[in-house]
Design an enzyme around this catalytic site. Structure first.
Site, PDB file in Angstrom:
ATOM      1  N   ASP A 283      25.085 -24.865  -9.133  1.00 43.58           N
ATOM      2  CA  ASP A 283      24.891 -23.958  -8.000  1.00 43.58           C
ATOM      3  C   ASP A 283      23.985 -22.832  -8.474  1.00 43.58           C
ATOM      4  O   ASP A 283      24.322 -22.107  -9.415  1.00 43.58           O
ATOM      5  CB  ASP A 283      26.239 -23.412  -7.537  1.00 43.58           C
ATOM      6  CG  ASP A 283      26.143 -22.556  -6.286  1.00 43.58           C
ATOM      7  OD1 ASP A 283      25.015 -22.150  -5.927  1.00 43.58           O
ATOM      8  OD2 ASP A 283      27.189 -22.275  -5.680  1.00 43.58           O
TER       9      ASP A 283
ATOM     10  N   THR B  65       7.759 -19.409   1.181  1.00 43.59           N
ATOM     11  CA  THR B  65       7.711 -19.560   2.635  1.00 43.59           C
ATOM     12  C   THR B  65       6.673 -18.675   3.308  1.00 43.59           C
ATOM     13  O   THR B  65       6.279 -17.630   2.778  1.00 43.59           O
ATOM     14  CB  THR B  65       9.111 -19.221   3.210  1.00 43.59           C
ATOM     15  OG1 THR B  65       9.083 -19.226   4.631  1.00 43.59           O
ATOM     16  CG2 THR B  65       9.554 -17.828   2.759  1.00 43.59           C
ATOM     17  N   ASP B  66       6.284 -19.081   4.499  1.00 43.69           N
ATOM     18  CA  ASP B  66       5.423 -18.266   5.352  1.00 43.69           C
ATOM     19  C   ASP B  66       6.119 -16.984   5.791  1.00 43.69           C
ATOM     20  O   ASP B  66       5.459 -16.028   6.222  1.00 43.69           O
ATOM     21  CB  ASP B  66       5.020 -19.060   6.593  1.00 43.69           C
ATOM     22  CG  ASP B  66       6.227 -19.572   7.378  1.00 43.69           C
ATOM     23  OD1 ASP B  66       7.035 -20.320   6.786  1.00 43.69           O
ATOM     24  OD2 ASP B  66       6.366 -19.241   8.568  1.00 43.69           O
TER      25      ASP B  66
ATOM     26  N   TYR C 257      15.723 -13.084   5.249  1.00 43.22           N
ATOM     27  CA  TYR C 257      15.300 -14.320   4.588  1.00 43.22           C
ATOM     28  C   TYR C 257      13.944 -14.146   3.913  1.00 43.22           C
ATOM     29  O   TYR C 257      13.774 -14.464   2.733  1.00 43.22           O
ATOM     30  CB  TYR C 257      15.247 -15.464   5.602  1.00 43.22           C
ATOM     31  CG  TYR C 257      14.586 -16.717   5.069  1.00 43.22           C
ATOM     32  CD1 TYR C 257      15.205 -17.476   4.084  1.00 43.22           C
ATOM     33  CD2 TYR C 257      13.338 -17.129   5.540  1.00 43.22           C
ATOM     34  CE1 TYR C 257      14.598 -18.624   3.585  1.00 43.22           C
ATOM     35  CE2 TYR C 257      12.732 -18.268   5.055  1.00 43.22           C
ATOM     36  CZ  TYR C 257      13.356 -19.012   4.068  1.00 43.22           C
ATOM     37  OH  TYR C 257      12.751 -20.142   3.574  1.00 43.22           O
TER      38      TYR C 257
ATOM     39  N   TRP D 232       7.303 -24.606   8.172  1.00 43.44           N
ATOM     40  CA  TRP D 232       7.652 -25.559   9.229  1.00 43.44           C
ATOM     41  C   TRP D 232       7.970 -26.936   8.641  1.00 43.44           C
ATOM     42  O   TRP D 232       7.461 -27.965   9.087  1.00 43.44           O
ATOM     43  CB  TRP D 232       6.518 -25.658  10.259  1.00 43.44           C
ATOM     44  CG  TRP D 232       6.337 -24.437  11.110  1.00 43.44           C
ATOM     45  CD1 TRP D 232       6.579 -23.143  10.746  1.00 43.44           C
ATOM     46  CD2 TRP D 232       5.839 -24.380  12.455  1.00 43.44           C
ATOM     47  NE1 TRP D 232       6.272 -22.288  11.776  1.00 43.44           N
ATOM     48  CE2 TRP D 232       5.814 -23.013  12.833  1.00 43.44           C
ATOM     49  CE3 TRP D 232       5.410 -25.335  13.360  1.00 43.44           C
ATOM     50  CZ2 TRP D 232       5.385 -22.594  14.084  1.00 43.44           C
ATOM     51  CZ3 TRP D 232       4.969 -24.928  14.617  1.00 43.44           C
ATOM     52  CH2 TRP D 232       4.966 -23.576  14.973  1.00 43.44           C
TER      53      TRP D 232
END
Length: 299
Positions: A45, A110-111, A134, A159
């Site tokens: 984890d 991420t974007d 996030y 996406w």
């Protein structure tokens, strides 16, 4: 080459186990210690920071590919501690431990590190300004990795969808079979990117080696809206005989579909640095969708 994939049962991790197999021995981790097919793997984890060093010492990989993340965008708004633990503190400790052992690290971002107010595809050097927990947690992860001194490559994508896990494609196919009409947001723009493409490009990069650390953008070519993506999913599915009819897809605005976390209105990423740096051609998002839906696993 010995490769360690963290998060082997996620969308991208699942595809990485396939794409990386030709490069050498691949060791996967999941939180349960089991892969989706029931096979045993390393239990791990990423939120357990003290488990990172023992894992690396046990597996002794040459490259770690971190495909684990806290991706519940809305829940993160009320659970920032957990989001930062998995998306920032975990990758930061992982990077530091890899640096101490001369292990290279591939990490996905991420974007959402951008505010979505742009009017041209975002380049790697553009100012970041995440608008939610996030995005802030993922940006903090990027910064922690860069500060560690580890040899690394951070691939920002957007996406993401596929035949495995929870994602927009699978939701549309499920809900579309149940309803005559769907209402889908049409004022957010981005590039649908299948998990298999991310995994295949990652394998191609690792085949040549990571010579220079930094951030690169990895998405399919072109752009659309969620509404456009939904219409394409149904059109391609009807064409391929996967569904008998396409539901009516009605365009709505973001304000018509309120969510706990704000979404970037514009998430298109400029991939020229990756394409030129690794001599990689990226398919148009429509062609990538067609290839995804043509996969034998759907038949």
């Amino acid at each position: 080459m010995k490769l360690l994939v963290i998060g082997g049962n996620g969308q991208v991790g699942h595809e990485l186990l396939r794409s990386l197999a030709s490069l050498g021995a691949v060791v996967a981790t999941t939180r349960s210690g089991k892969l989706d097919d029931g096979a045993a793997c390393e239990p791990f984890d990423l939120a357990d920071l003290d488990a990172i060093a023992p894992l690396l010492d046990r597996v002794r990989p040459e490259v770690v590919i971190n495909a684990a993340a806290y991706t519940a965008v809305d829940r993160a708004e009320d659970d920032a501690e957990a989001a930062f633990r998995v998306n920032a503190e975990g990758p930061g400790r992982l990077a530091a431990e890899c640096a101490a052992r001369s292990i290279a690290l591939v990490h996905y971002s991420t974007d959402y590190v951008f505010d979505g107010q742009g009017d041209r595809p975002y380049r790697e050097g553009d100012a970041t300004a995440p608008i939610g927990v996030y995005g802030r947690s993922k940006l903090a992860g990027e910064q922690a990795i860069a500060a560690s001194g580890v040899r690394h490559l951070i691939l920002r994508t957007a996406w993401v969808y596929g035949l495995h896990g929870a994602n927009f494609l699978r939701t549309m196919l499920r809900v579309g079979a149940e309803r005559e009409e769907l209402r889908v947001v049409a004022d957010q723009r981005g590039t649908p990117t299948p998990a298999w493409l991310i995994a295949d490009v990652t394998a191609a990069i690792l085949r040549g080696g990571i010579d220079q650390s930094g951030v690169m953008h990895l998405v399919a070519a072109g752009e659309t809206t969620w509404h456009g993506f939904a219409e394409a999913i149904f059109a391609e599915s009807v064409r391929g005989g996967l569904i008998g009819r396409a539901p009516r897809v009605t365009a709505i605005t973001t304000s018509d579909y309120p969510t706990r976390a704000r979404r970037p209105a514009y998430s298109v990423l400029d991939t020229r640095r990756l394409q030129s740096g690794f001599d990689i051609a990226l398919p148009d998002w429509r062609d990538a969708l067609a290839a995804t839906l043509a996969a034998p696993r759907l038949r």
